[in-house]
Design a protein around this motif. Sequence first.
Motif, PDB file in Angstrom:
ATOM      1  N   LYS A 154      -2.549   1.519  -2.529  1.00 30.93           N
ATOM      2  CA  LYS A 154      -3.395   1.955  -1.416  1.00 30.93           C
ATOM      3  C   LYS A 154      -4.853   1.635  -1.753  1.00 30.93           C
ATOM      4  O   LYS A 154      -5.226   1.628  -2.938  1.00 30.93           O
ATOM      5  CB  LYS A 154      -3.266   3.472  -1.215  1.00 30.93           C
ATOM      6  N   PRO A 155      -5.691   1.408  -0.749  1.00 31.74           N
ATOM      7  CA  PRO A 155      -7.119   1.209  -1.037  1.00 31.74           C
ATOM      8  C   PRO A 155      -7.664   2.409  -1.818  1.00 31.74           C
ATOM      9  O   PRO A 155      -7.328   3.564  -1.521  1.00 31.74           O
ATOM     10  CB  PRO A 155      -7.750   1.123   0.361  1.00 31.74           C
ATOM     11  N   GLU A 175       0.814  -1.215   0.000  1.00 34.31           N
ATOM     12  CA  GLU A 175       0.000   0.000   0.000  1.00 34.31           C
ATOM     13  C   GLU A 175       0.851   1.269   0.000  1.00 34.31           C
ATOM     14  O   GLU A 175       0.531   2.244   0.670  1.00 34.31           O
ATOM     15  CB  GLU A 175      -0.988  -0.003   1.181  1.00 34.31           C
ATOM     16  N   ASN A 235      -1.205  -5.471  -4.256  1.00 35.34           N
ATOM     17  CA  ASN A 235      -0.789  -5.264  -2.858  1.00 35.34           C
ATOM     18  C   ASN A 235      -0.031  -3.954  -2.664  1.00 35.34           C
ATOM     19  O   ASN A 235      -0.037  -3.399  -1.570  1.00 35.34           O
ATOM     20  CB  ASN A 235       0.123  -6.415  -2.396  1.00 35.34           C
ATOM     21  N   LYS A 250      -8.592  -0.641  -6.646  1.00 38.24           N
ATOM     22  CA  LYS A 250      -8.563  -1.486  -5.446  1.00 38.24           C
ATOM     23  C   LYS A 250      -9.654  -0.986  -4.521  1.00 38.24           C
ATOM     24  O   LYS A 250      -9.728   0.211  -4.219  1.00 38.24           O
ATOM     25  CB  LYS A 250      -7.199  -1.377  -4.774  1.00 38.24           C
TER      26      LYS A 250
END
Lengths: 269, 269
Positions: free
Chosen positions: A132-133, A103, A129, A267
Amino acid sequence: MSEAYVHGYHARENQRLKDQAGTLVELLHADTSYPPGSLVLEAGCGVGSQTVTLAQRSPAAQFTSIDVSADSVAQAKRASDAAGLTNVRFQRADIFALPFAPESFDHVFVCFVLEHLSHPSDALGVLKNMLKPGGSMTVIEGDHGSAYFHPDSSAARNAIQCLIELQRWAGGNALIGRQLYPLMVDAGLDTVRVSPRMVYADSSRPGMVDGFTRKTFTAMIEGVRESAIEAGITGPEDFDRGIRDLHRTAEADGVFCYTFFKGVGTKRP
Amino acid sequence: MSEAYVHGYHARENQRLKDQAGTLVELLHADTSYPPGSLVLEAGCGVGSQTVTLAQRSPAAQFTSIDVSADSVAQAKRASDAAGLTNVRFQRADIFALPFAPESFDHVFVCFVLEHLSHPSDALGVLKNMLKPGGSMTVIEGDHGSAYFHPDSSAARNAIQCLIELQRWAGGNALIGRQLYPLMVDAGLDTVRVSPRMVYADSSRPGMVDGFTRKTFTAMIEGVRESAIEAGITGPEDFDRGIRDLHRTAEADGVFCYTFFKGVGTKRP
């Protein structure tokens, strides 16, 4: 990323990558730009053919461009310096052993890389992976099975098939473009949208004929001549006839078609 | 236009042509409209699948829509009446024996016709004669060699090849899309510009998957099942496996690609 790079690392190949990048910039990259301050990972930057375009289009974003080949990274850095870029950091790194914390990035950009990997899904998982969200991943790949032309020629099709086979033997997949959608969905990316970017070259578009048909696609196929003959999947005469027929499609009454695929996914926040 | 129409003249085929027209209207026709008062010849209108779209988009142009089949013309007229069109005149006529004086039309429109002719260049020449100087000709054709998909399948490719072969035996050319540019230039048209119109269908575009992959393309291939088996170029099991594999590309992780070509040229003033 232990696979052999099927196109090799020679000067002529580097020139081909630069010709390709110039011809295709609008088609592939016009709709990619990153907001000021965003952190972007370019995974598999090669000799920097896309890096310069990317970084110029998003001058206030910060790029980290990696490649598994130290030589390529050095060349990419020279190209970036020559273009006066100050927003790119280069680093030698393997996609499957990334020296970054999870992230760490707002966006990931991957262009002409998955086609060379034997486990493209795993690569997408690793790169997801790194996001970041809420971050985005952009993936661009060609598909050599999308090439067709006039005059049609079985010799030309066989020459193209040589590259497809060699790439498969090296663990890659030269037909990966059409698979981008399921690959990105399988990697768990959200709101995946894939759009085809078709190159169409006839003599009313001389820049495409010269920049793409001749100097990008035909040059790429020519580049595997020795490997294909050594591998015993073609002979010099058959292969050279195929190359002549590819050049034939660049004449006044010829037509050449090829399609790239660009996918963007996010993501989940 | 004495060639057999490879797709046949059955009710199911007519439904397929209507499904196709609905799905593809924007992609193929959004950039075609004719000025008020202009006289447009639609050559080979079939059952009127394109006629309704064309005439609705140019309500103040006057269309003359012809087809070699009297039944098709009657159906096209019914479709036009049902749509309330008043700017289309229908007539049974053969492209190679047109009942019009030379230079009678401002524009000519030809869609999915050349692929069925053994002398497409001659047809373009005849149609160019119908144009007033300065008039335009618009030609749209598919190219079945432009179809590729995921999962890839040799059975599916072989089933498609059956249609390509049957069409060739009937005097046509199912790969004509890629040849539009040289054909139109050879016919003496000026300022020829061809643009590809690519259909891309994955499950994020359910309308395209259903309307094109299933109901247009796969249905078209299914439509030659009996002829292909009778001709001895496939067997029932092989063909049906190909059809199953084409349907497979319409599932959640499938992808289907196909390209139409649209060319516009003018007659020198």
